[in-house]
Scaffold this motif. Structure first.
Motif, PDB file in Angstrom:
ATOM      1  N   ASP A   1      24.569 -14.087  37.213  1.00  0.00           N
ATOM      2  CA  ASP A   1      23.708 -15.126  36.642  1.00  0.00           C
ATOM      3  C   ASP A   1      22.493 -14.517  35.951  1.00  0.00           C
ATOM      4  OD1 ASP A   1      25.468 -16.993  37.641  1.00  0.00           O
ATOM      5  OD2 ASP A   1      24.308 -17.313  39.503  1.00  0.00           O
ATOM      6  N   GLU A   2      21.922 -13.440  36.581  1.00  0.00           N
ATOM      7  CA  GLU A   2      20.755 -12.805  35.959  1.00  0.00           C
ATOM      8  C   GLU A   2      21.126 -12.098  34.666  1.00  0.00           C
ATOM      9  OE1 GLU A   2      18.100 -11.833  39.973  1.00  0.00           O
ATOM     10  OE2 GLU A   2      19.413 -10.294  39.103  1.00  0.00           O
ATOM     11  N   GLU A   3      22.306 -11.513  34.605  1.00  0.00           N
ATOM     12  CA  GLU A   3      22.732 -10.851  33.362  1.00  0.00           C
ATOM     13  C   GLU A   3      22.898 -11.865  32.239  1.00  0.00           C
ATOM     14  OE1 GLU A   3      26.221  -8.674  34.153  1.00  0.00           O
ATOM     15  OE2 GLU A   3      25.226  -7.101  35.347  1.00  0.00           O
ATOM     16  N   ASP A   4      23.486 -13.038  32.534  1.00  0.00           N
ATOM     17  CA  ASP A   4      23.638 -14.067  31.499  1.00  0.00           C
ATOM     18  C   ASP A   4      22.269 -14.576  31.041  1.00  0.00           C
ATOM     19  OD1 ASP A   4      26.341 -13.769  31.794  1.00  0.00           O
ATOM     20  OD2 ASP A   4      26.566 -15.475  33.172  1.00  0.00           O
ATOM     21  N   THR A   5      21.352 -14.721  31.984  1.00  0.00           N
ATOM     22  CA  THR A   5      20.010 -15.198  31.617  1.00  0.00           C
ATOM     23  C   THR A   5      19.311 -14.193  30.698  1.00  0.00           C
ATOM     24  OG1 THR A   5      19.859 -16.332  33.753  1.00  0.00           O
ATOM     25  CG2 THR A   5      17.809 -15.974  32.537  1.00  0.00           C
ATOM     26  N   VAL A   6      19.417 -12.906  31.015  1.00  0.00           N
ATOM     27  CA  VAL A   6      18.766 -11.872  30.176  1.00  0.00           C
ATOM     28  C   VAL A   6      19.374 -11.862  28.788  1.00  0.00           C
ATOM     29  CG1 VAL A   6      18.439  -9.394  29.911  1.00  0.00           C
ATOM     30  CG2 VAL A   6      18.078 -10.453  32.138  1.00  0.00           C
TER      31      VAL A   6
ATOM     32  N   MET B   1      17.229 -12.543  25.350  1.00  0.00           N
ATOM     33  CA  MET B   1      17.144 -11.568  24.268  1.00  0.00           C
ATOM     34  C   MET B   1      17.576 -12.184  22.939  1.00  0.00           C
ATOM     35  SD  MET B   1      16.015  -8.734  25.585  1.00  0.00           S
ATOM     36  CE  MET B   1      16.526  -7.472  24.452  1.00  0.00           C
ATOM     37  N   GLN B   2      18.616 -13.048  22.961  1.00  0.00           N
ATOM     38  CA  GLN B   2      19.054 -13.705  21.733  1.00  0.00           C
ATOM     39  C   GLN B   2      17.980 -14.642  21.202  1.00  0.00           C
ATOM     40  OE1 GLN B   2      21.681 -13.200  19.877  1.00  0.00           O
ATOM     41  NE2 GLN B   2      22.571 -11.634  21.236  1.00  0.00           N
ATOM     42  N   ALA B   3      17.321 -15.369  22.106  1.00  0.00           N
ATOM     43  CA  ALA B   3      16.265 -16.291  21.668  1.00  0.00           C
ATOM     44  C   ALA B   3      15.099 -15.527  21.045  1.00  0.00           C
ATOM     45  CB  ALA B   3      15.784 -17.127  22.851  1.00  0.00           C
ATOM     46  N   ILE B   4      14.670 -14.429  21.677  1.00  0.00           N
ATOM     47  CA  ILE B   4      13.569 -13.630  21.117  1.00  0.00           C
ATOM     48  C   ILE B   4      13.971 -13.027  19.773  1.00  0.00           C
ATOM     49  CG2 ILE B   4      12.160 -11.581  21.504  1.00  0.00           C
ATOM     50  CD1 ILE B   4      12.259 -12.151  24.477  1.00  0.00           C
ATOM     51  N   LYS B   5      15.234 -12.598  19.674  1.00  0.00           N
ATOM     52  CA  LYS B   5      15.698 -11.981  18.441  1.00  0.00           C
ATOM     53  C   LYS B   5      15.703 -12.985  17.284  1.00  0.00           C
ATOM     54  CE  LYS B   5      19.414  -8.954  16.885  1.00  0.00           C
ATOM     55  NZ  LYS B   5      20.691  -8.300  17.276  1.00  0.00           N
ATOM     56  N   ARG B   6      16.137 -14.227  17.548  1.00  0.00           N
ATOM     57  CA  ARG B   6      16.141 -15.258  16.491  1.00  0.00           C
ATOM     58  C   ARG B   6      14.712 -15.609  16.078  1.00  0.00           C
ATOM     59  NH1 ARG B   6      20.216 -17.529  19.756  1.00  0.00           N
ATOM     60  NH2 ARG B   6      18.674 -18.972  20.641  1.00  0.00           N
ATOM     61  N   LYS B   7      13.807 -15.671  17.065  1.00  0.00           N
ATOM     62  CA  LYS B   7      12.430 -16.020  16.748  1.00  0.00           C
ATOM     63  C   LYS B   7      11.772 -14.942  15.888  1.00  0.00           C
ATOM     64  CE  LYS B   7       8.764 -18.510  19.082  1.00  0.00           C
ATOM     65  NZ  LYS B   7       8.253 -18.978  20.384  1.00  0.00           N
TER      66      LYS B   7
ATOM     67  N   PRO C   1       7.911 -15.677  27.533  1.00  0.00           N
ATOM     68  CA  PRO C   1       8.754 -16.683  28.216  1.00  0.00           C
ATOM     69  C   PRO C   1       8.094 -17.161  29.516  1.00  0.00           C
ATOM     70  CG  PRO C   1       9.576 -14.494  28.644  1.00  0.00           C
ATOM     71  CD  PRO C   1       8.387 -14.329  27.734  1.00  0.00           C
ATOM     72  N   LYS C   2       8.805 -17.950  30.243  1.00  0.00           N
ATOM     73  CA  LYS C   2       8.283 -18.435  31.520  1.00  0.00           C
ATOM     74  C   LYS C   2       8.270 -17.288  32.540  1.00  0.00           C
ATOM     75  CE  LYS C   2       9.866 -23.191  30.802  1.00  0.00           C
ATOM     76  NZ  LYS C   2      10.687 -24.321  31.342  1.00  0.00           N
ATOM     77  N   ASP C   3       7.649 -17.598  33.702  1.00  0.00           N
ATOM     78  CA  ASP C   3       7.425 -16.533  34.681  1.00  0.00           C
ATOM     79  C   ASP C   3       8.727 -15.951  35.204  1.00  0.00           C
ATOM     80  OD1 ASP C   3       4.802 -17.045  34.308  1.00  0.00           O
ATOM     81  OD2 ASP C   3       4.484 -18.142  36.186  1.00  0.00           O
ATOM     82  N   GLN C   4       9.693 -16.806  35.559  1.00  0.00           N
ATOM     83  CA  GLN C   4      10.909 -16.272  36.146  1.00  0.00           C
ATOM     84  C   GLN C   4      11.718 -15.469  35.133  1.00  0.00           C
ATOM     85  OE1 GLN C   4      10.055 -19.383  35.877  1.00  0.00           O
ATOM     86  NE2 GLN C   4      11.669 -20.728  35.067  1.00  0.00           N
ATOM     87  N   TYR C   5      11.674 -15.889  33.851  1.00  0.00           N
ATOM     88  CA  TYR C   5      12.370 -15.125  32.810  1.00  0.00           C
ATOM     89  C   TYR C   5      11.640 -13.806  32.500  1.00  0.00           C
ATOM     90  CZ  TYR C   5      14.756 -19.582  32.137  1.00  0.00           C
ATOM     91  OH  TYR C   5      15.470 -20.717  32.339  1.00  0.00           O
TER      92      TYR C   5
END
Length: 926
Positions: free
Chosen positions: A118-123, A127-133, A172-176
């Protein structure tokens, strides 16, 4: 936010840090390059390999690692033996294994990747969201992170990482954020993030700019790497290259050309080329590797191309393997031939080429090739330019300098042509091509040496040069402030009356009333002021007193009942008595008013009987001196006595006597000053001195001799022997190479061989043979004419002195040889060196010779700068300061031995002999 992560310590990387303490230690050891084993050997004298627990803890504290209590307990648990001792050797081997094994090193510095699915999918989604931004906003991500990375270590703190993301709007948020930080912690330190790896993963600049460069077609023409260079050809047309950036090749094809270029750089930059190679050859084998050879030339800032390095390697490389050995020793000898030739002492007829402008020309200039016909046309063109500039009466150099802001002596070709066109001096294309060929000498075709051009054609007249030099002399003139220097007065009055006499005299000469300066401090007119106010008032009146004088005033006028106050009214009344007496109207006219004295004797001592005896001897000597030289001394004193006071200062008195060559010793001068000093100011009453020393009238006897001269001749001292005096004169004549006859014949036109005593002394003064009064009297006694006591037989004196050169009568006896005159040594037998001192001096001179030769130090010019009289001697302290200036410090024993060897008469240092002997020691290392 990120600070909270750091405070919790291991909340980011979980239990990984707790389980991998040794990995963190290995990373820190590798980063700081620490020898861990050396901290434990001091506690294990027998080298058994184990220490007690307390010593193990002490060694860890000395290493300066950041351990927690749990970390230390865990390390002790792992390496603790059954008997309670700690086996530190296994611990040190574990920490140092990354130095010996690259695989272990890679495992140590591998990033901790501990994530579940689950943590690997979240990371990945983060990374994709930061890359698009980043792609949408066109953000360059690495630069903000580099502002915090001052040491370029590719890591920043968590706080700095989160701050940059917040600044760019990517936080991002704290947990991310916890997962993102865990992803890029790769050196075992939970407080540092590898921002470079993060930027490489999300900041894809190629992909961002792909849409922009899609429509641009590539140039199908193949660009050759040598297209920017052109060969140096005779028929090169520079007009066609005005708006290009082409460079000129070196045209160096032989080894001799490369060596001349390197020699020019070495001479111009004053490089000791061998010293750089020694750092790479600790065993002094004379060999370095091929890569080291090229690197050393680069370190010395000697510009050489790959082609030139290959020519050097073909000559000096001793093997044919890749990166083989190069004989730098032979290379350095070939380069240093520009300075000297090895073994020149064995070839006396060998000649070393002189260093001049042509030596450094290959390193400074790269001229284009010109034919003989083009050189003739260029000379004619420059003469036309010179004549045109002289007719126009203009100066080109100031106009060129306006374009040369950095004062390099070069401007661009376009600027050069623009200035020629501005003065209507633009030539035809053929002439322009000749000009550019001559003055383009910087290995490119875009810079012109206008300085050489102006030096040939731009000549200013003499008046302009003089006015310019006069104006430049005041360019950097800084007017110094006329500030008074601090001065501490140490006058010591004899008593209170002596001090009051001094104050009365000051106020009488300056016509001052001290009460006017002190009254304003006493507002209530109580008659008292403070001590500080008294001193301030006296300073305002320009009455500067020493501390002893001021304390004496406080002792006599201080208030007994008020501490720190002074009766200023009583003080001023006593000082003002020099003008009038207080309450004079109440005094009877028949009473005498006492006159206050203004003469003071600060530190003066009374005249003793010894002083009177010495003064009487001086007066007799001066009386005889005036009679013998027919001198009127009064006119010399009157030149100093402008006001006609019949008094001069003691310094002027002694200077006047020295002017007429009457020298007084310190004892004689002090005695005369005490006898003839004025009571009021201490000046010398020269009129009374002249009256007391006036020569008596001459009384001629029946024989015709002067009775006055016979009675006042000074007695001959027993200490000065005639032979010693004559030997001193011989040495002075031989050293100065004087021809005595040429001086004496000018005063004896009839060549009688005799002259008056006053003329005899005048000739000795012209020859600059410095003799005191005693020596002159003895010399006149030796050569006085018996029939005429006032004349001297100078012919006999010349024969006795010139024996140092020749002997009279050699023309009649050709087989006779004149005796060789040897200058006596002035070395004191006590100054002879012992055997131990000779050996110590030899060791010192060997060391100095090696250092002076290695660093090419010239000591003699520095000695000559301090030798104002050009005598070849300086003081011992000046010699030591010059040696310290050249970083050649001497210990006290070494300084004593050198000064003892090269001392001249025990008072000066003979630097000429020292320099000659030091040169011989330099030759030991040639």
């Amino acid at each position: 936010m990120a600070t909270a992560f750091v405070s919790t310590g291991q909340s980011i990387i979980g239990t990984y840090v707790q389980q991998d303490i040794e990995t963190r230690l290995q990373q820190d050891v590798y980063k700081r390059q620490i020898r861990v084993r050396e901290f434990f050997t001091d506690f294990d004298r027998l080298r058994k390999g184990w220490v007690t627990e307390d010593k193990f803890r002490s060694a860890l504290s000395m290493i300066n690692f950041h351990f927690t209590k749990e970390d230390i307990e865990e390390i002790i648990r792992r390496y603790k033996l059954n008997d309670g001792l700690i086996q530190y050797t296994t611990f040190c081997n574990k920490l140092e294994e990354q130095f010996l094994n690259n695989e272990a090193k890679a495992q140590v510095f591998q990033a901790p990747q501990i994530f579940n699915r689950d943590e690997e999918d979240t990371v990945k989604r983060l990374m994709q969201a930061i890359k698009r931004k980043i792609a949408t906003k066109r953000i360059f991500l690495k630069q903000p992170f580099q502002d915090f990375d001052r040491t370029a270590c590719s890591h920043i703190t968590i706080d700095q990482f989160s701050r940059v993301l917040n600044q760019l709007g990517l936080l991002p948020k704290d947990q991310y954020l916890q997962l993102l930080i865990r992803q890029y912690i790769d050196n075992g330190n939970p407080k540092e993030v590898n921002y470079v790896k993060f930027c490489d993963d999300v900041d894809n600049v190629q992909e961002m700019l792909s849409g922009v460069i899609t429509g641009i077609k590539q140039n199908p023409k193949d660009i050759h790497p040598d297209d920017d260079f052109i060969e140096d050809k005779e028929g090169l047309d520079l007009i066609s290259t005005l708006f290009t950036s082409k460079k000129l090749t070196d045209n160096i094809n032989t080894l001799n050309q490369v060596l001349k270029k390197i020699q020019g750089d070495v001479v111009m930059k004053r490089i000791r080329i061998r010293e750089f190679f020694k750092d790479f050859d600790p065993l002094r084998k004379g060999l370095v590797t091929e890569s080291q050879f090229a690197r050393i030339l680069h370190i010395q800032n000697i510009p050489v191309s790959e082609k030139e390095i290959q020519l050097l390697l073909n000559q000096y490389k001793i093997d044919k393997i890749p990166n083989g050995q190069v004989d730098y020793n032979q290379f350095c000898e070939d380069v240093d031939k520009i300075f000297t030739i090895k073994g020149i002492d064995k070839e006396p007829q060998a000649q070393v080429p002189q260093i001049d402008d042509s030596t450094t020309l290959p390193a400074r200039r790269r001229y284009l090739q010109m034919t003989e016909q083009e050189a003739i046309q260029l000379d004619e063109l420059l003469m036309k330019y010179k004549q045109a500039i002289q007719n126009k009466r203009v100066l080109l150099k100031p106009v060129f300098e306006d374009f040369d802001k950095t004062k390099q002596g070069y401007i661009t070709t376009n600027q050069f042509l623009r200035i020629l066109n501005q003065f209507n001096l633009f030539p035809d294309p053929v002439s322009l091509n000749l000009l550019l060929k001559r003055f383009v000498d910087k290995a490119n075709l875009n810079e012109v040496n206008y300085y050489d051009f102006c030096r040939i054609v731009d000549q200013s007249d003499e008046g302009v040069a003089i006015s310019r030099s006069h104006a430049d002399a005041f360019k950097n003139y800084v007017k110094s402030d006329n500030l008074s220097q601090a001065f501490i007065r140490n006058d010591q009055p004899n008593d209170f009356e002596d001090l009051m006499a001094k104050l009365r005299r000051i106020v009488k000469e300056q016509r001052q009333r001290i009460a006017e300066f002190l009254r304003d401090f006493d507002k209530l007119r109580s008659g008292t002021i403070t001590v500080t106010q008294l001193r301030k008032g006296l300073s305002m009146a320009k009455i500067l007193l020493s501390d002893a004088e001021f304390q004496l005033i406080l002792y006599n006028f201080g208030c007994k009942d008020k501490q720190g106050f002074v009766f200023w009214k009583e003080f001023t009344d006593q000082v003002d008595q020099v003008f009038t007496t207080k309450n004079l109207e109440k005094v009877s006219p028949s009473e005498d008013i006492p006159q206050m004295s203004t003469q003071y004797n600060y530190g003066r001592v009374s005249i003793t009987e010894r002083d009177r005896q010495v003064a009487e001897v001086v007066k007799k000597k001066f009386q005889y001196f005036c009679k013998a030289t027919r001198l009127d001394i009064k006119q010399f004193f009157q030149d100093w006595d402008k006001l006609g006071r019949n008094k001069v200062s003691p310094k002027q008195f002694r200077q006047t006597l020295a002017t007429v060559n009457f020298i007084l010793s310190d004892e004689e001068f002090q005695a005369v000053v005490k006898i003839y000093a004025a009571e009021d100011d201490g000046d010398i009453r020269y009129v009374q001195f002249i009256n007391d020393t006036q020569p008596p009238l001459e009384i001629l006897t029946e024989s015709g001799a002067s009775q006055a001269y016979v009675g006042v001749q000074p007695k001959e001292k027993e200490k000065l022997q005639p032979s010693v005096l004559l030997e001193q004169i011989k040495v002075a004549v031989k050293v100065k190479r004087l021809r005595l006859g040429d001086y004496f014949k000018d005063f004896d036109p009839l060549r009688k061989g005799m002259m008056p005593t006053n003329k005899f002394r005048g000739v000795l003064s012209q020859m600059k043979i410095d003799l005191d009064q005693e020596s002159l009297d003895l010399l006149e006694t030796m050569y006085v004419v018996p029939e005429d006591p006032i004349r001297v037989n100078y012919a006999k004196f010349i024969d006795d002195v010139e024996i140092v050169f020749t002997k009279t009568g050699l023309d009649k006896d050709p087989l006779m040889k004149p005796p060789v005159h040897v200058i006596p040594t002035f070395l004191d037998p006590r100054d002879a060196l012992t055997q131990d001192e000779e050996e110590a001096l030899h060791a010192i001179m060997l060391r100095l010779g090696e250092v002076v030769r290695k660093h090419r130090i010239l000591l003699k010019p520095h000695f000559q700068d301090k030798d104002k009289t050009k005598s070849g001697k300086i003081t011992f302290t000046r010699f030591r300061s010059i040696m310290d200036f050249h970083k050649l410090p001497l210990t006290d024993d070494q300084f004593r031995v050198i000064c003892k060897r090269f001392a001249y008469q025990g008072i000066e240092f003979n630097y000429v002999e020292f320099d000659e002997i030091l040169k011989k020691y330099e030759n030991f290392y040639q």
